[in-house]
Motif scaffolding. Structure first.
Motif, PDB file in Angstrom:
ATOM      1  N   SER A 253       0.833  -1.204   0.000  1.00 42.03           N
ATOM      2  CA  SER A 253       0.000   0.000   0.000  1.00 42.03           C
ATOM      3  C   SER A 253       0.865   1.250   0.000  1.00 42.03           C
ATOM      4  CB  SER A 253      -0.939  -0.007   1.213  1.00 42.03           C
ATOM      5  OG  SER A 253      -1.834  -1.097   1.169  1.00 42.03           O
ATOM      6  N   ASP A 254       1.936   1.227   0.800  1.00 41.31           N
ATOM      7  CA  ASP A 254       2.864   2.361   0.799  1.00 41.31           C
ATOM      8  C   ASP A 254       3.533   2.502  -0.564  1.00 41.31           C
ATOM      9  OD1 ASP A 254       2.401   3.276   3.361  1.00 41.31           O
ATOM     10  OD2 ASP A 254       4.036   2.136   4.273  1.00 41.31           O
ATOM     11  N   ALA A 255       3.871   1.367  -1.197  1.00 38.39           N
ATOM     12  CA  ALA A 255       4.479   1.428  -2.527  1.00 38.39           C
ATOM     13  C   ALA A 255       3.533   2.087  -3.526  1.00 38.39           C
ATOM     14  CB  ALA A 255       4.840   0.018  -3.004  1.00 38.39           C
ATOM     15  N   SER A 256       2.235   1.792  -3.422  1.00 39.49           N
ATOM     16  CA  SER A 256       1.254   2.425  -4.305  1.00 39.49           C
ATOM     17  C   SER A 256       1.253   3.931  -4.121  1.00 39.49           C
ATOM     18  CB  SER A 256      -0.152   1.875  -4.015  1.00 39.49           C
ATOM     19  OG  SER A 256      -0.268   0.526  -4.392  1.00 39.49           O
ATOM     20  N   ARG A 257       1.299   4.366  -2.859  1.00 42.86           N
ATOM     21  CA  ARG A 257       1.282   5.809  -2.599  1.00 42.86           C
ATOM     22  C   ARG A 257       2.593   6.459  -3.040  1.00 42.86           C
ATOM     23  NH1 ARG A 257      -0.397   7.429   3.229  1.00 42.86           N
ATOM     24  NH2 ARG A 257       0.758   5.581   3.924  1.00 42.86           N
ATOM     25  N   ILE A 258       3.704   5.771  -2.820  1.00 42.37           N
ATOM     26  CA  ILE A 258       4.993   6.314  -3.269  1.00 42.37           C
ATOM     27  C   ILE A 258       4.986   6.516  -4.782  1.00 42.37           C
ATOM     28  CG2 ILE A 258       7.449   5.779  -3.533  1.00 42.37           C
ATOM     29  CD1 ILE A 258       7.203   4.277  -0.801  1.00 42.37           C
ATOM     30  N   ALA A 259       4.506   5.507  -5.513  1.00 42.30           N
ATOM     31  CA  ALA A 259       4.470   5.603  -6.976  1.00 42.30           C
ATOM     32  C   ALA A 259       3.561   6.739  -7.424  1.00 42.30           C
ATOM     33  CB  ALA A 259       4.003   4.280  -7.575  1.00 42.30           C
ATOM     34  N   ARG A 260       2.384   6.834  -6.831  1.00 43.55           N
ATOM     35  CA  ARG A 260       1.437   7.891  -7.217  1.00 43.55           C
ATOM     36  C   ARG A 260       2.007   9.281  -6.927  1.00 43.55           C
ATOM     37  NH1 ARG A 260      -4.332   6.331  -7.430  1.00 43.55           N
ATOM     38  NH2 ARG A 260      -4.522   4.074  -7.259  1.00 43.55           N
ATOM     39  N   LEU A 261       2.594   9.444  -5.737  1.00 45.54           N
ATOM     40  CA  LEU A 261       3.145  10.745  -5.377  1.00 45.54           C
ATOM     41  C   LEU A 261       4.336  11.117  -6.259  1.00 45.54           C
ATOM     42  CD1 LEU A 261       2.891  10.454  -1.500  1.00 45.54           C
ATOM     43  CD2 LEU A 261       1.699  12.137  -2.920  1.00 45.54           C
ATOM     44  N   THR A 262       5.115  10.135  -6.649  1.00 43.44           N
ATOM     45  CA  THR A 262       6.248  10.389  -7.535  1.00 43.44           C
ATOM     46  C   THR A 262       5.757  10.841  -8.909  1.00 43.44           C
ATOM     47  OG1 THR A 262       7.577   8.757  -6.361  1.00 43.44           O
ATOM     48  CG2 THR A 262       8.326   9.392  -8.551  1.00 43.44           C
ATOM     49  N   ILE A 263       4.734  10.181  -9.421  1.00 42.96           N
ATOM     50  CA  ILE A 263       4.162  10.561 -10.719  1.00 42.96           C
ATOM     51  C   ILE A 263       3.555  11.954 -10.654  1.00 42.96           C
ATOM     52  CG2 ILE A 263       2.289  10.033 -12.337  1.00 42.96           C
ATOM     53  CD1 ILE A 263       2.830   7.048 -11.683  1.00 42.96           C
ATOM     54  N   GLU A 264       2.882  12.259  -9.542  1.00 40.37           N
ATOM     55  CA  GLU A 264       2.212  13.555  -9.422  1.00 40.37           C
ATOM     56  C   GLU A 264       3.191  14.710  -9.299  1.00 40.37           C
ATOM     57  OE1 GLU A 264      -0.749  13.886  -6.448  1.00 40.37           O
ATOM     58  OE2 GLU A 264      -2.027  12.317  -7.288  1.00 40.37           O
ATOM     59  N   GLY A 265       4.290  14.474  -8.570  1.00 43.34           N
ATOM     60  CA  GLY A 265       5.156  15.627  -8.357  1.00 43.34           C
ATOM     61  C   GLY A 265       6.576  15.314  -7.984  1.00 43.34           C
ATOM     62  N   GLY A 266       7.038  14.101  -8.292  1.00 40.89           N
ATOM     63  CA  GLY A 266       8.425  13.772  -8.001  1.00 40.89           C
ATOM     64  C   GLY A 266       8.775  13.853  -6.547  1.00 40.89           C
ATOM     65  N   VAL A 267       7.837  13.445  -5.666  1.00 41.98           N
ATOM     66  CA  VAL A 267       8.044  13.579  -4.232  1.00 41.98           C
ATOM     67  C   VAL A 267       9.189  12.702  -3.739  1.00 41.98           C
ATOM     68  CG1 VAL A 267       6.959  13.259  -1.976  1.00 41.98           C
ATOM     69  CG2 VAL A 267       5.643  14.234  -3.875  1.00 41.98           C
ATOM     70  N   PHE A 268       9.323  11.505  -4.295  1.00 47.11           N
ATOM     71  CA  PHE A 268      10.317  10.541  -3.822  1.00 47.11           C
ATOM     72  C   PHE A 268      11.332  10.228  -4.911  1.00 47.11           C
ATOM     73  CE2 PHE A 268       6.363   9.556  -1.549  1.00 47.11           C
ATOM     74  CZ  PHE A 268       6.797   9.656  -0.245  1.00 47.11           C
ATOM     75  N   GLY A 269      12.506   9.776  -4.485  1.00 42.39           N
ATOM     76  CA  GLY A 269      13.461   9.227  -5.426  1.00 42.39           C
ATOM     77  C   GLY A 269      13.127   7.769  -5.701  1.00 42.39           C
ATOM     78  N   THR A 270      13.750   7.215  -6.723  1.00 40.03           N
ATOM     79  CA  THR A 270      13.468   5.837  -7.117  1.00 40.03           C
ATOM     80  C   THR A 270      13.919   4.837  -6.061  1.00 40.03           C
ATOM     81  OG1 THR A 270      13.764   6.504  -9.420  1.00 40.03           O
ATOM     82  CG2 THR A 270      13.810   4.156  -8.958  1.00 40.03           C
TER      83      THR A 270
END
Length: 390
Positions: A253-270
């Motif tokens: 579930s956290d991975a889903s949110r990380i991926a979504r937030l990264t797509i939306e605004g580059g919040v996280f690194g890979t």
């Protein structure tokens, strides 16, 4: 047709849940439990999205208010009264989460000086960090659906309060750590050990709230930059691998949110997404090898398995996001290989949901003893969209 069938079953479950817990029709003594109610709010929001029936949006909002008025206040068997924040009645209504929220356990918290009993502690009240992060996520979702930024303010106030209470620097020095369970008023730790995934949950949830704040406007809510930096530091020393199905589901579930937030605004690194996906894959392999999903219902805990099914439901969307936005992720091919490896376990999630959809299996004591949390998480496994969104 399959979608219609799932929606109908989720609707049936969630109306039953409302009646069982005193939400609708309103009960004189409603039963509120923070973890279960967090999933329930997302389910009502998902039903509203699917059906455009405002009844479900209203149930979601009523449930949020009832959680705040019940779990944001002291227990009926406690000599203390009013908001656990200590605020006066009217101000407490304006800031219902600023003192945190109780778990909602049957027994009152362990008294000062009372010996620790590990078995009994599971039934005692207090505050759990990982329950609070679920509620922060819920409030963010309600803000998004309704456009009412008050809910986001409440979420960020809860985040700041929880972070200040649950994180600490050990007397021996070194980096910050976290307590797993705190007293109702957040004045003392009840279980001093750190939850394995609490730092990750906090880092991802704070980042979600910060992204929402940036999207809605900097004047909304609290800037959580210091808290995000703290959590990033704690995460660096934390090992995420677990073979507990609920824990694996939380990672996914956290991975889903990380991926979504990264797509939306580059919040996280890979790198963070890679680490979480790798931990989930190792845990899944271990859990699957154990073969516990072949046991009879009497030897299985539905809500733990359904947590895994909910997390697995987000894997196809992670894959779709990677394929649609390869430029956002610096090592998209490497990530895709990881996600494709996880996709091999999608039939496992489907089998878990199918097992608990069987009415005969829902007659087992292990289902009935945890009926409300089981039914709500079964509903989420059938309609996980709103829970997995950011």
């Amino acid at each position: 047709m399959v979608q219609d069938t799932a929606t109908g079953f989720v609707r049936e479950i969630m109306l039953e849940y409302a009646a069982l817990t005193g939400l609708d029709p309103t009960g004189a003594r409603p039963r509120r439990y923070l973890w279960t109610d967090a999933f329930a709010v997302c389910n009502y929001l998902d039903l509203f999205r699917r059906t455009d029936d405002e009844t479900f949006r209203d149930l979601a909002l009523r449930l949020v208010g009832e959680v705040h008025r019940t779990l944001g206040r002291h227990r009926g068997d406690d000599p203390r009264v009013g908001w656990i924040s200590g605020l006066a009645a009217e101000e407490g209504e304006q800031h219902p989460t600023i003192g945190g929220l109780r778990i909602g356990k049957d027994l009152n918290e362990r008294a000062i000086g009372e010996p620790f009993d590990e078995r009994l502690e599971w039934d005692r009240d207090g505050q759990y960090y990982h329950y609070l992060t679920k509620w922060m996520h819920v409030l963010s979702r309600v803000a998004s659906v309704t456009g009412d930024f008050t809910y986001l303010r409440w979420a960020t106030e809860l985040a700041r309060t929880a972070h200040a209470a649950f994180t600490y620097v050990p007397p021996s020095g070194g980096g910050k750590r976290m307590y797993w369970k705190m007293s109702i008023d957040l004045s003392r730790p009840l279980v001093p050990s750190m939850g394995q995934h609490d730092p990750l949950d906090g880092f991802v949830t704070y980042s979600e709230l910060q992204a929402a704040r940036n999207r809605f406007g900097a004047s909304v809510g609290i800037d959580l930059s210091p808290e995000i930096a703290d959590m990033a530091g704690i995460c660096r020393g934390t090992r995420f691998v677990t073979d507990d199905p609920l824990g694996i589901g939380g990672l996914l579930s956290d991975a889903s949110r990380i991926a979504r937030l990264t797509i939306e605004g580059g919040v996280f690194g890979t790198g963070l997404l890679e680490s979480v996906l790798d931990a989930a894959r190792v845990g899944l392999a271990s859990f699957a090898a154990r073969g516990s999903t072949g046991y009879p219902a009497e030897y299985r805990l539905a809500f733990r398995e359904l947590g895994l099914a909910i997390g697995l439901a987000g894997v196809p969307e992670i894959r779709e996001g990677l394929e649609a936005h390869p430029g956002v992720f610096g090592r998209a091919p490497s990530l895709l290989r990881r996600v494709q490896g996880l996709a091999e376990y999608l039939p496992l999630g489907e089998a878990i949901v199918g097992f608990w959809l069987d009415e005969q299996n829902r007659k087992a004591a292990t289902w009935l003893d945890h009926r409300e949390i089981n039914m709500v998480m079964l509903a989420t496994s059938l309609a996980p969209g709103e829970f997995l969104k950011v």
